[in-house]
Design a protein around this motif. Structure first.
Motif, short mmCIF file in Angstrom:
data_model
loop_
_atom_site.label_atom_id
_atom_site.label_comp_id
_atom_site.label_asym_id
_atom_site.label_seq_id
_atom_site.Cartn_x
_atom_site.Cartn_y
_atom_site.Cartn_z
N LEU A 1 -69.03 39.92 99.41
CA LEU A 1 -68.95 40.29 97.99
C LEU A 1 -68.15 39.24 97.21
O LEU A 1 -68.57 38.78 96.14
CB LEU A 1 -68.31 41.67 97.84
CG LEU A 1 -69.10 42.87 98.37
CD1 LEU A 1 -68.22 44.12 98.31
CD2 LEU A 1 -70.39 43.09 97.60
N GLY B 1 -69.88 35.90 96.70
CA GLY B 1 -71.14 35.95 95.98
C GLY B 1 -72.38 36.00 96.85
O GLY B 1 -73.50 35.91 96.34
N LYS C 1 -74.20 41.41 96.34
CA LYS C 1 -73.65 42.12 95.17
C LYS C 1 -73.22 43.54 95.52
O LYS C 1 -72.31 44.09 94.93
CB LYS C 1 -74.69 42.15 94.05
CG LYS C 1 -74.96 40.79 93.44
CD LYS C 1 -75.91 40.89 92.27
CE LYS C 1 -76.14 39.51 91.63
NZ LYS C 1 -77.09 39.59 90.49
N GLN C 2 -73.91 44.16 96.49
CA GLN C 2 -73.56 45.52 96.93
C GLN C 2 -74.03 45.70 98.36
O GLN C 2 -75.13 45.27 98.72
CB GLN C 2 -74.20 46.57 96.02
CG GLN C 2 -73.77 48.00 96.38
CD GLN C 2 -74.29 49.04 95.39
OE1 GLN C 2 -74.68 48.70 94.27
NE2 GLN C 2 -74.31 50.28 95.79
#
Length: 330
Positions: free
Chosen positions: A294, A297, A300-301
């Motif tokens: 996370l 980058g 995102k989830q």
């Protein structure tokens, strides 16, 4: 001629100066890029309660795993099994601009609005043990609490005698793991064994001392207790502590969840029947891997689970060895 020469010399000096400035700017940019790639991220881990044996195990495992990530600076906070304290700690993490906040909820619904605040503040959030579902933008690392209880309940169908009297120790009401484990025992065992009578059932909040108090009352109030059905190991160990020197309870069955060091040793001694291994090491490994992905980058989830193997007399040695290698058992 001299004038022309001086003019040309001046122009050459200006060109050289500009070239030097351009070279410096590029070098600085490269240094900034390098600095950015080595950024250290501030991560807050807010534990449910360090007095809870599994929560303490998990917090220590998370700290150890974080040492493998030089880009992560981890701070651990103790929620002390208190919703107000834990919620205040989450708000403080937002104020102090942490890059990611990991929450092990005391009561998922009580912490939900505060984890939502983390996400709204543009900060990454992970909920774990137990996850808080349905928060858009938040990630989770957990286990399946229904299956954790079910692996015990399914073997208990054959182990608990006919017309048995049992006691049940529950985790906090509203806690996802507590509620799902109790639901599992109901569907996988009690609905299938109507002959079994529950002679005592209480919420002991994952706490060993609370479980001991309830067990003391139940022993006084009942002529027999055939089994202790507990939603975690800590409470099961508390109940067993009350009757450990009483020959009347030498055949008492006891079930838990977590696979703590204390529980596997009790199984080895023949005092506890089984538990479901909820490995804090596996959770910690996934928590830090998720955190890193996370923060850098890559994702995102993320929502992910660990497994839930049954630990019983026939395989307890392999789990004892695992815990010895990790230092959880000396």
């Amino acid at each position: 001629m001299k004038k022309i020469f001086l003019s040309m010399l001046s122009m050459l000096l200006v060109v050289a100066l500009l070239a030097g400035c351009g070279s410096k700017t590029k070098t600085d940019a490269n240094q900034n890029d390098k600095s950015g790639s080595e950024k250290t991220f501030k991560v807050a881990y807010i534990a449910r309660a360090q007095s809870d044996s599994f929560a303490a195990w998990l917090a220590n495992a998370v700290k150890e795993e974080a040492n493998k990530y030089p880009n992560i600076k981890l701070d651990v906070f103790d929620g002390q099994a208190n919703d107000d304290k834990q919620n205040s700690m989450i708000e403080n993490a937002i104020t102090n601009k942490y890059d990611l906040v990991i929450v092990q909820p005391n009561n998922g619904e009580a912490q939900r609005p505060y984890v939502e605040k983390v996400v709204k503040a543009g900060i990454f959030a992970i909920t774990t043990n137990a996850r808080i579902s349905g928060i858009e933008g938040a990630s989770s690392v957990d286990a399946d609490p229904y299956e954790q209880a079910a692996v015990n309940a399914r073997v208990a169908l054959e182990q608990i005698p006919q017309n048995a009297q049992v006691v049940v120790l529950n985790g906090p009401s509203g806690n996802f793991h507590a509620d799902e484990r109790r639901k599992s025992w109901q569907a996988e065992f009690f609905d299938k064994r109507p002959d079994v009578k529950i002679v005592g059932e209480q919420i002991a909040n994952w706490n060993k001392d609370e479980a001991m108090k309830y067990m003391e009352d139940w022993v006084q109030a009942n002529d027999k207790i055939d089994a202790v059905i507990s939603m975690n190991d800590n409470m099961a160990a508390g109940a067993l502590e009350v009757v450990k020197d009483d020959p009347k309870y030498k055949n008492l069955l006891a079930y838990g969840v977590d696979g703590t060091a204390e529980a596997v040793l009790l199984i080895k001694e023949g005092r506890m029947t089984s538990t479901s291994m909820q490995s804090a090491f596996d959770l910690a490994e996934k928590i830090l891997d998720t955190s890193n992905k996370l923060l850098t980058g890559a994702e995102k989830q993320i929502d992910t689970d660990i497994g839930n193997p049954l630990v019983a007399k026939d395989n307890v040695d392999e789990f004892i060895e695992m815990l010895k290698k990790s230092g959880a058992i000396k």
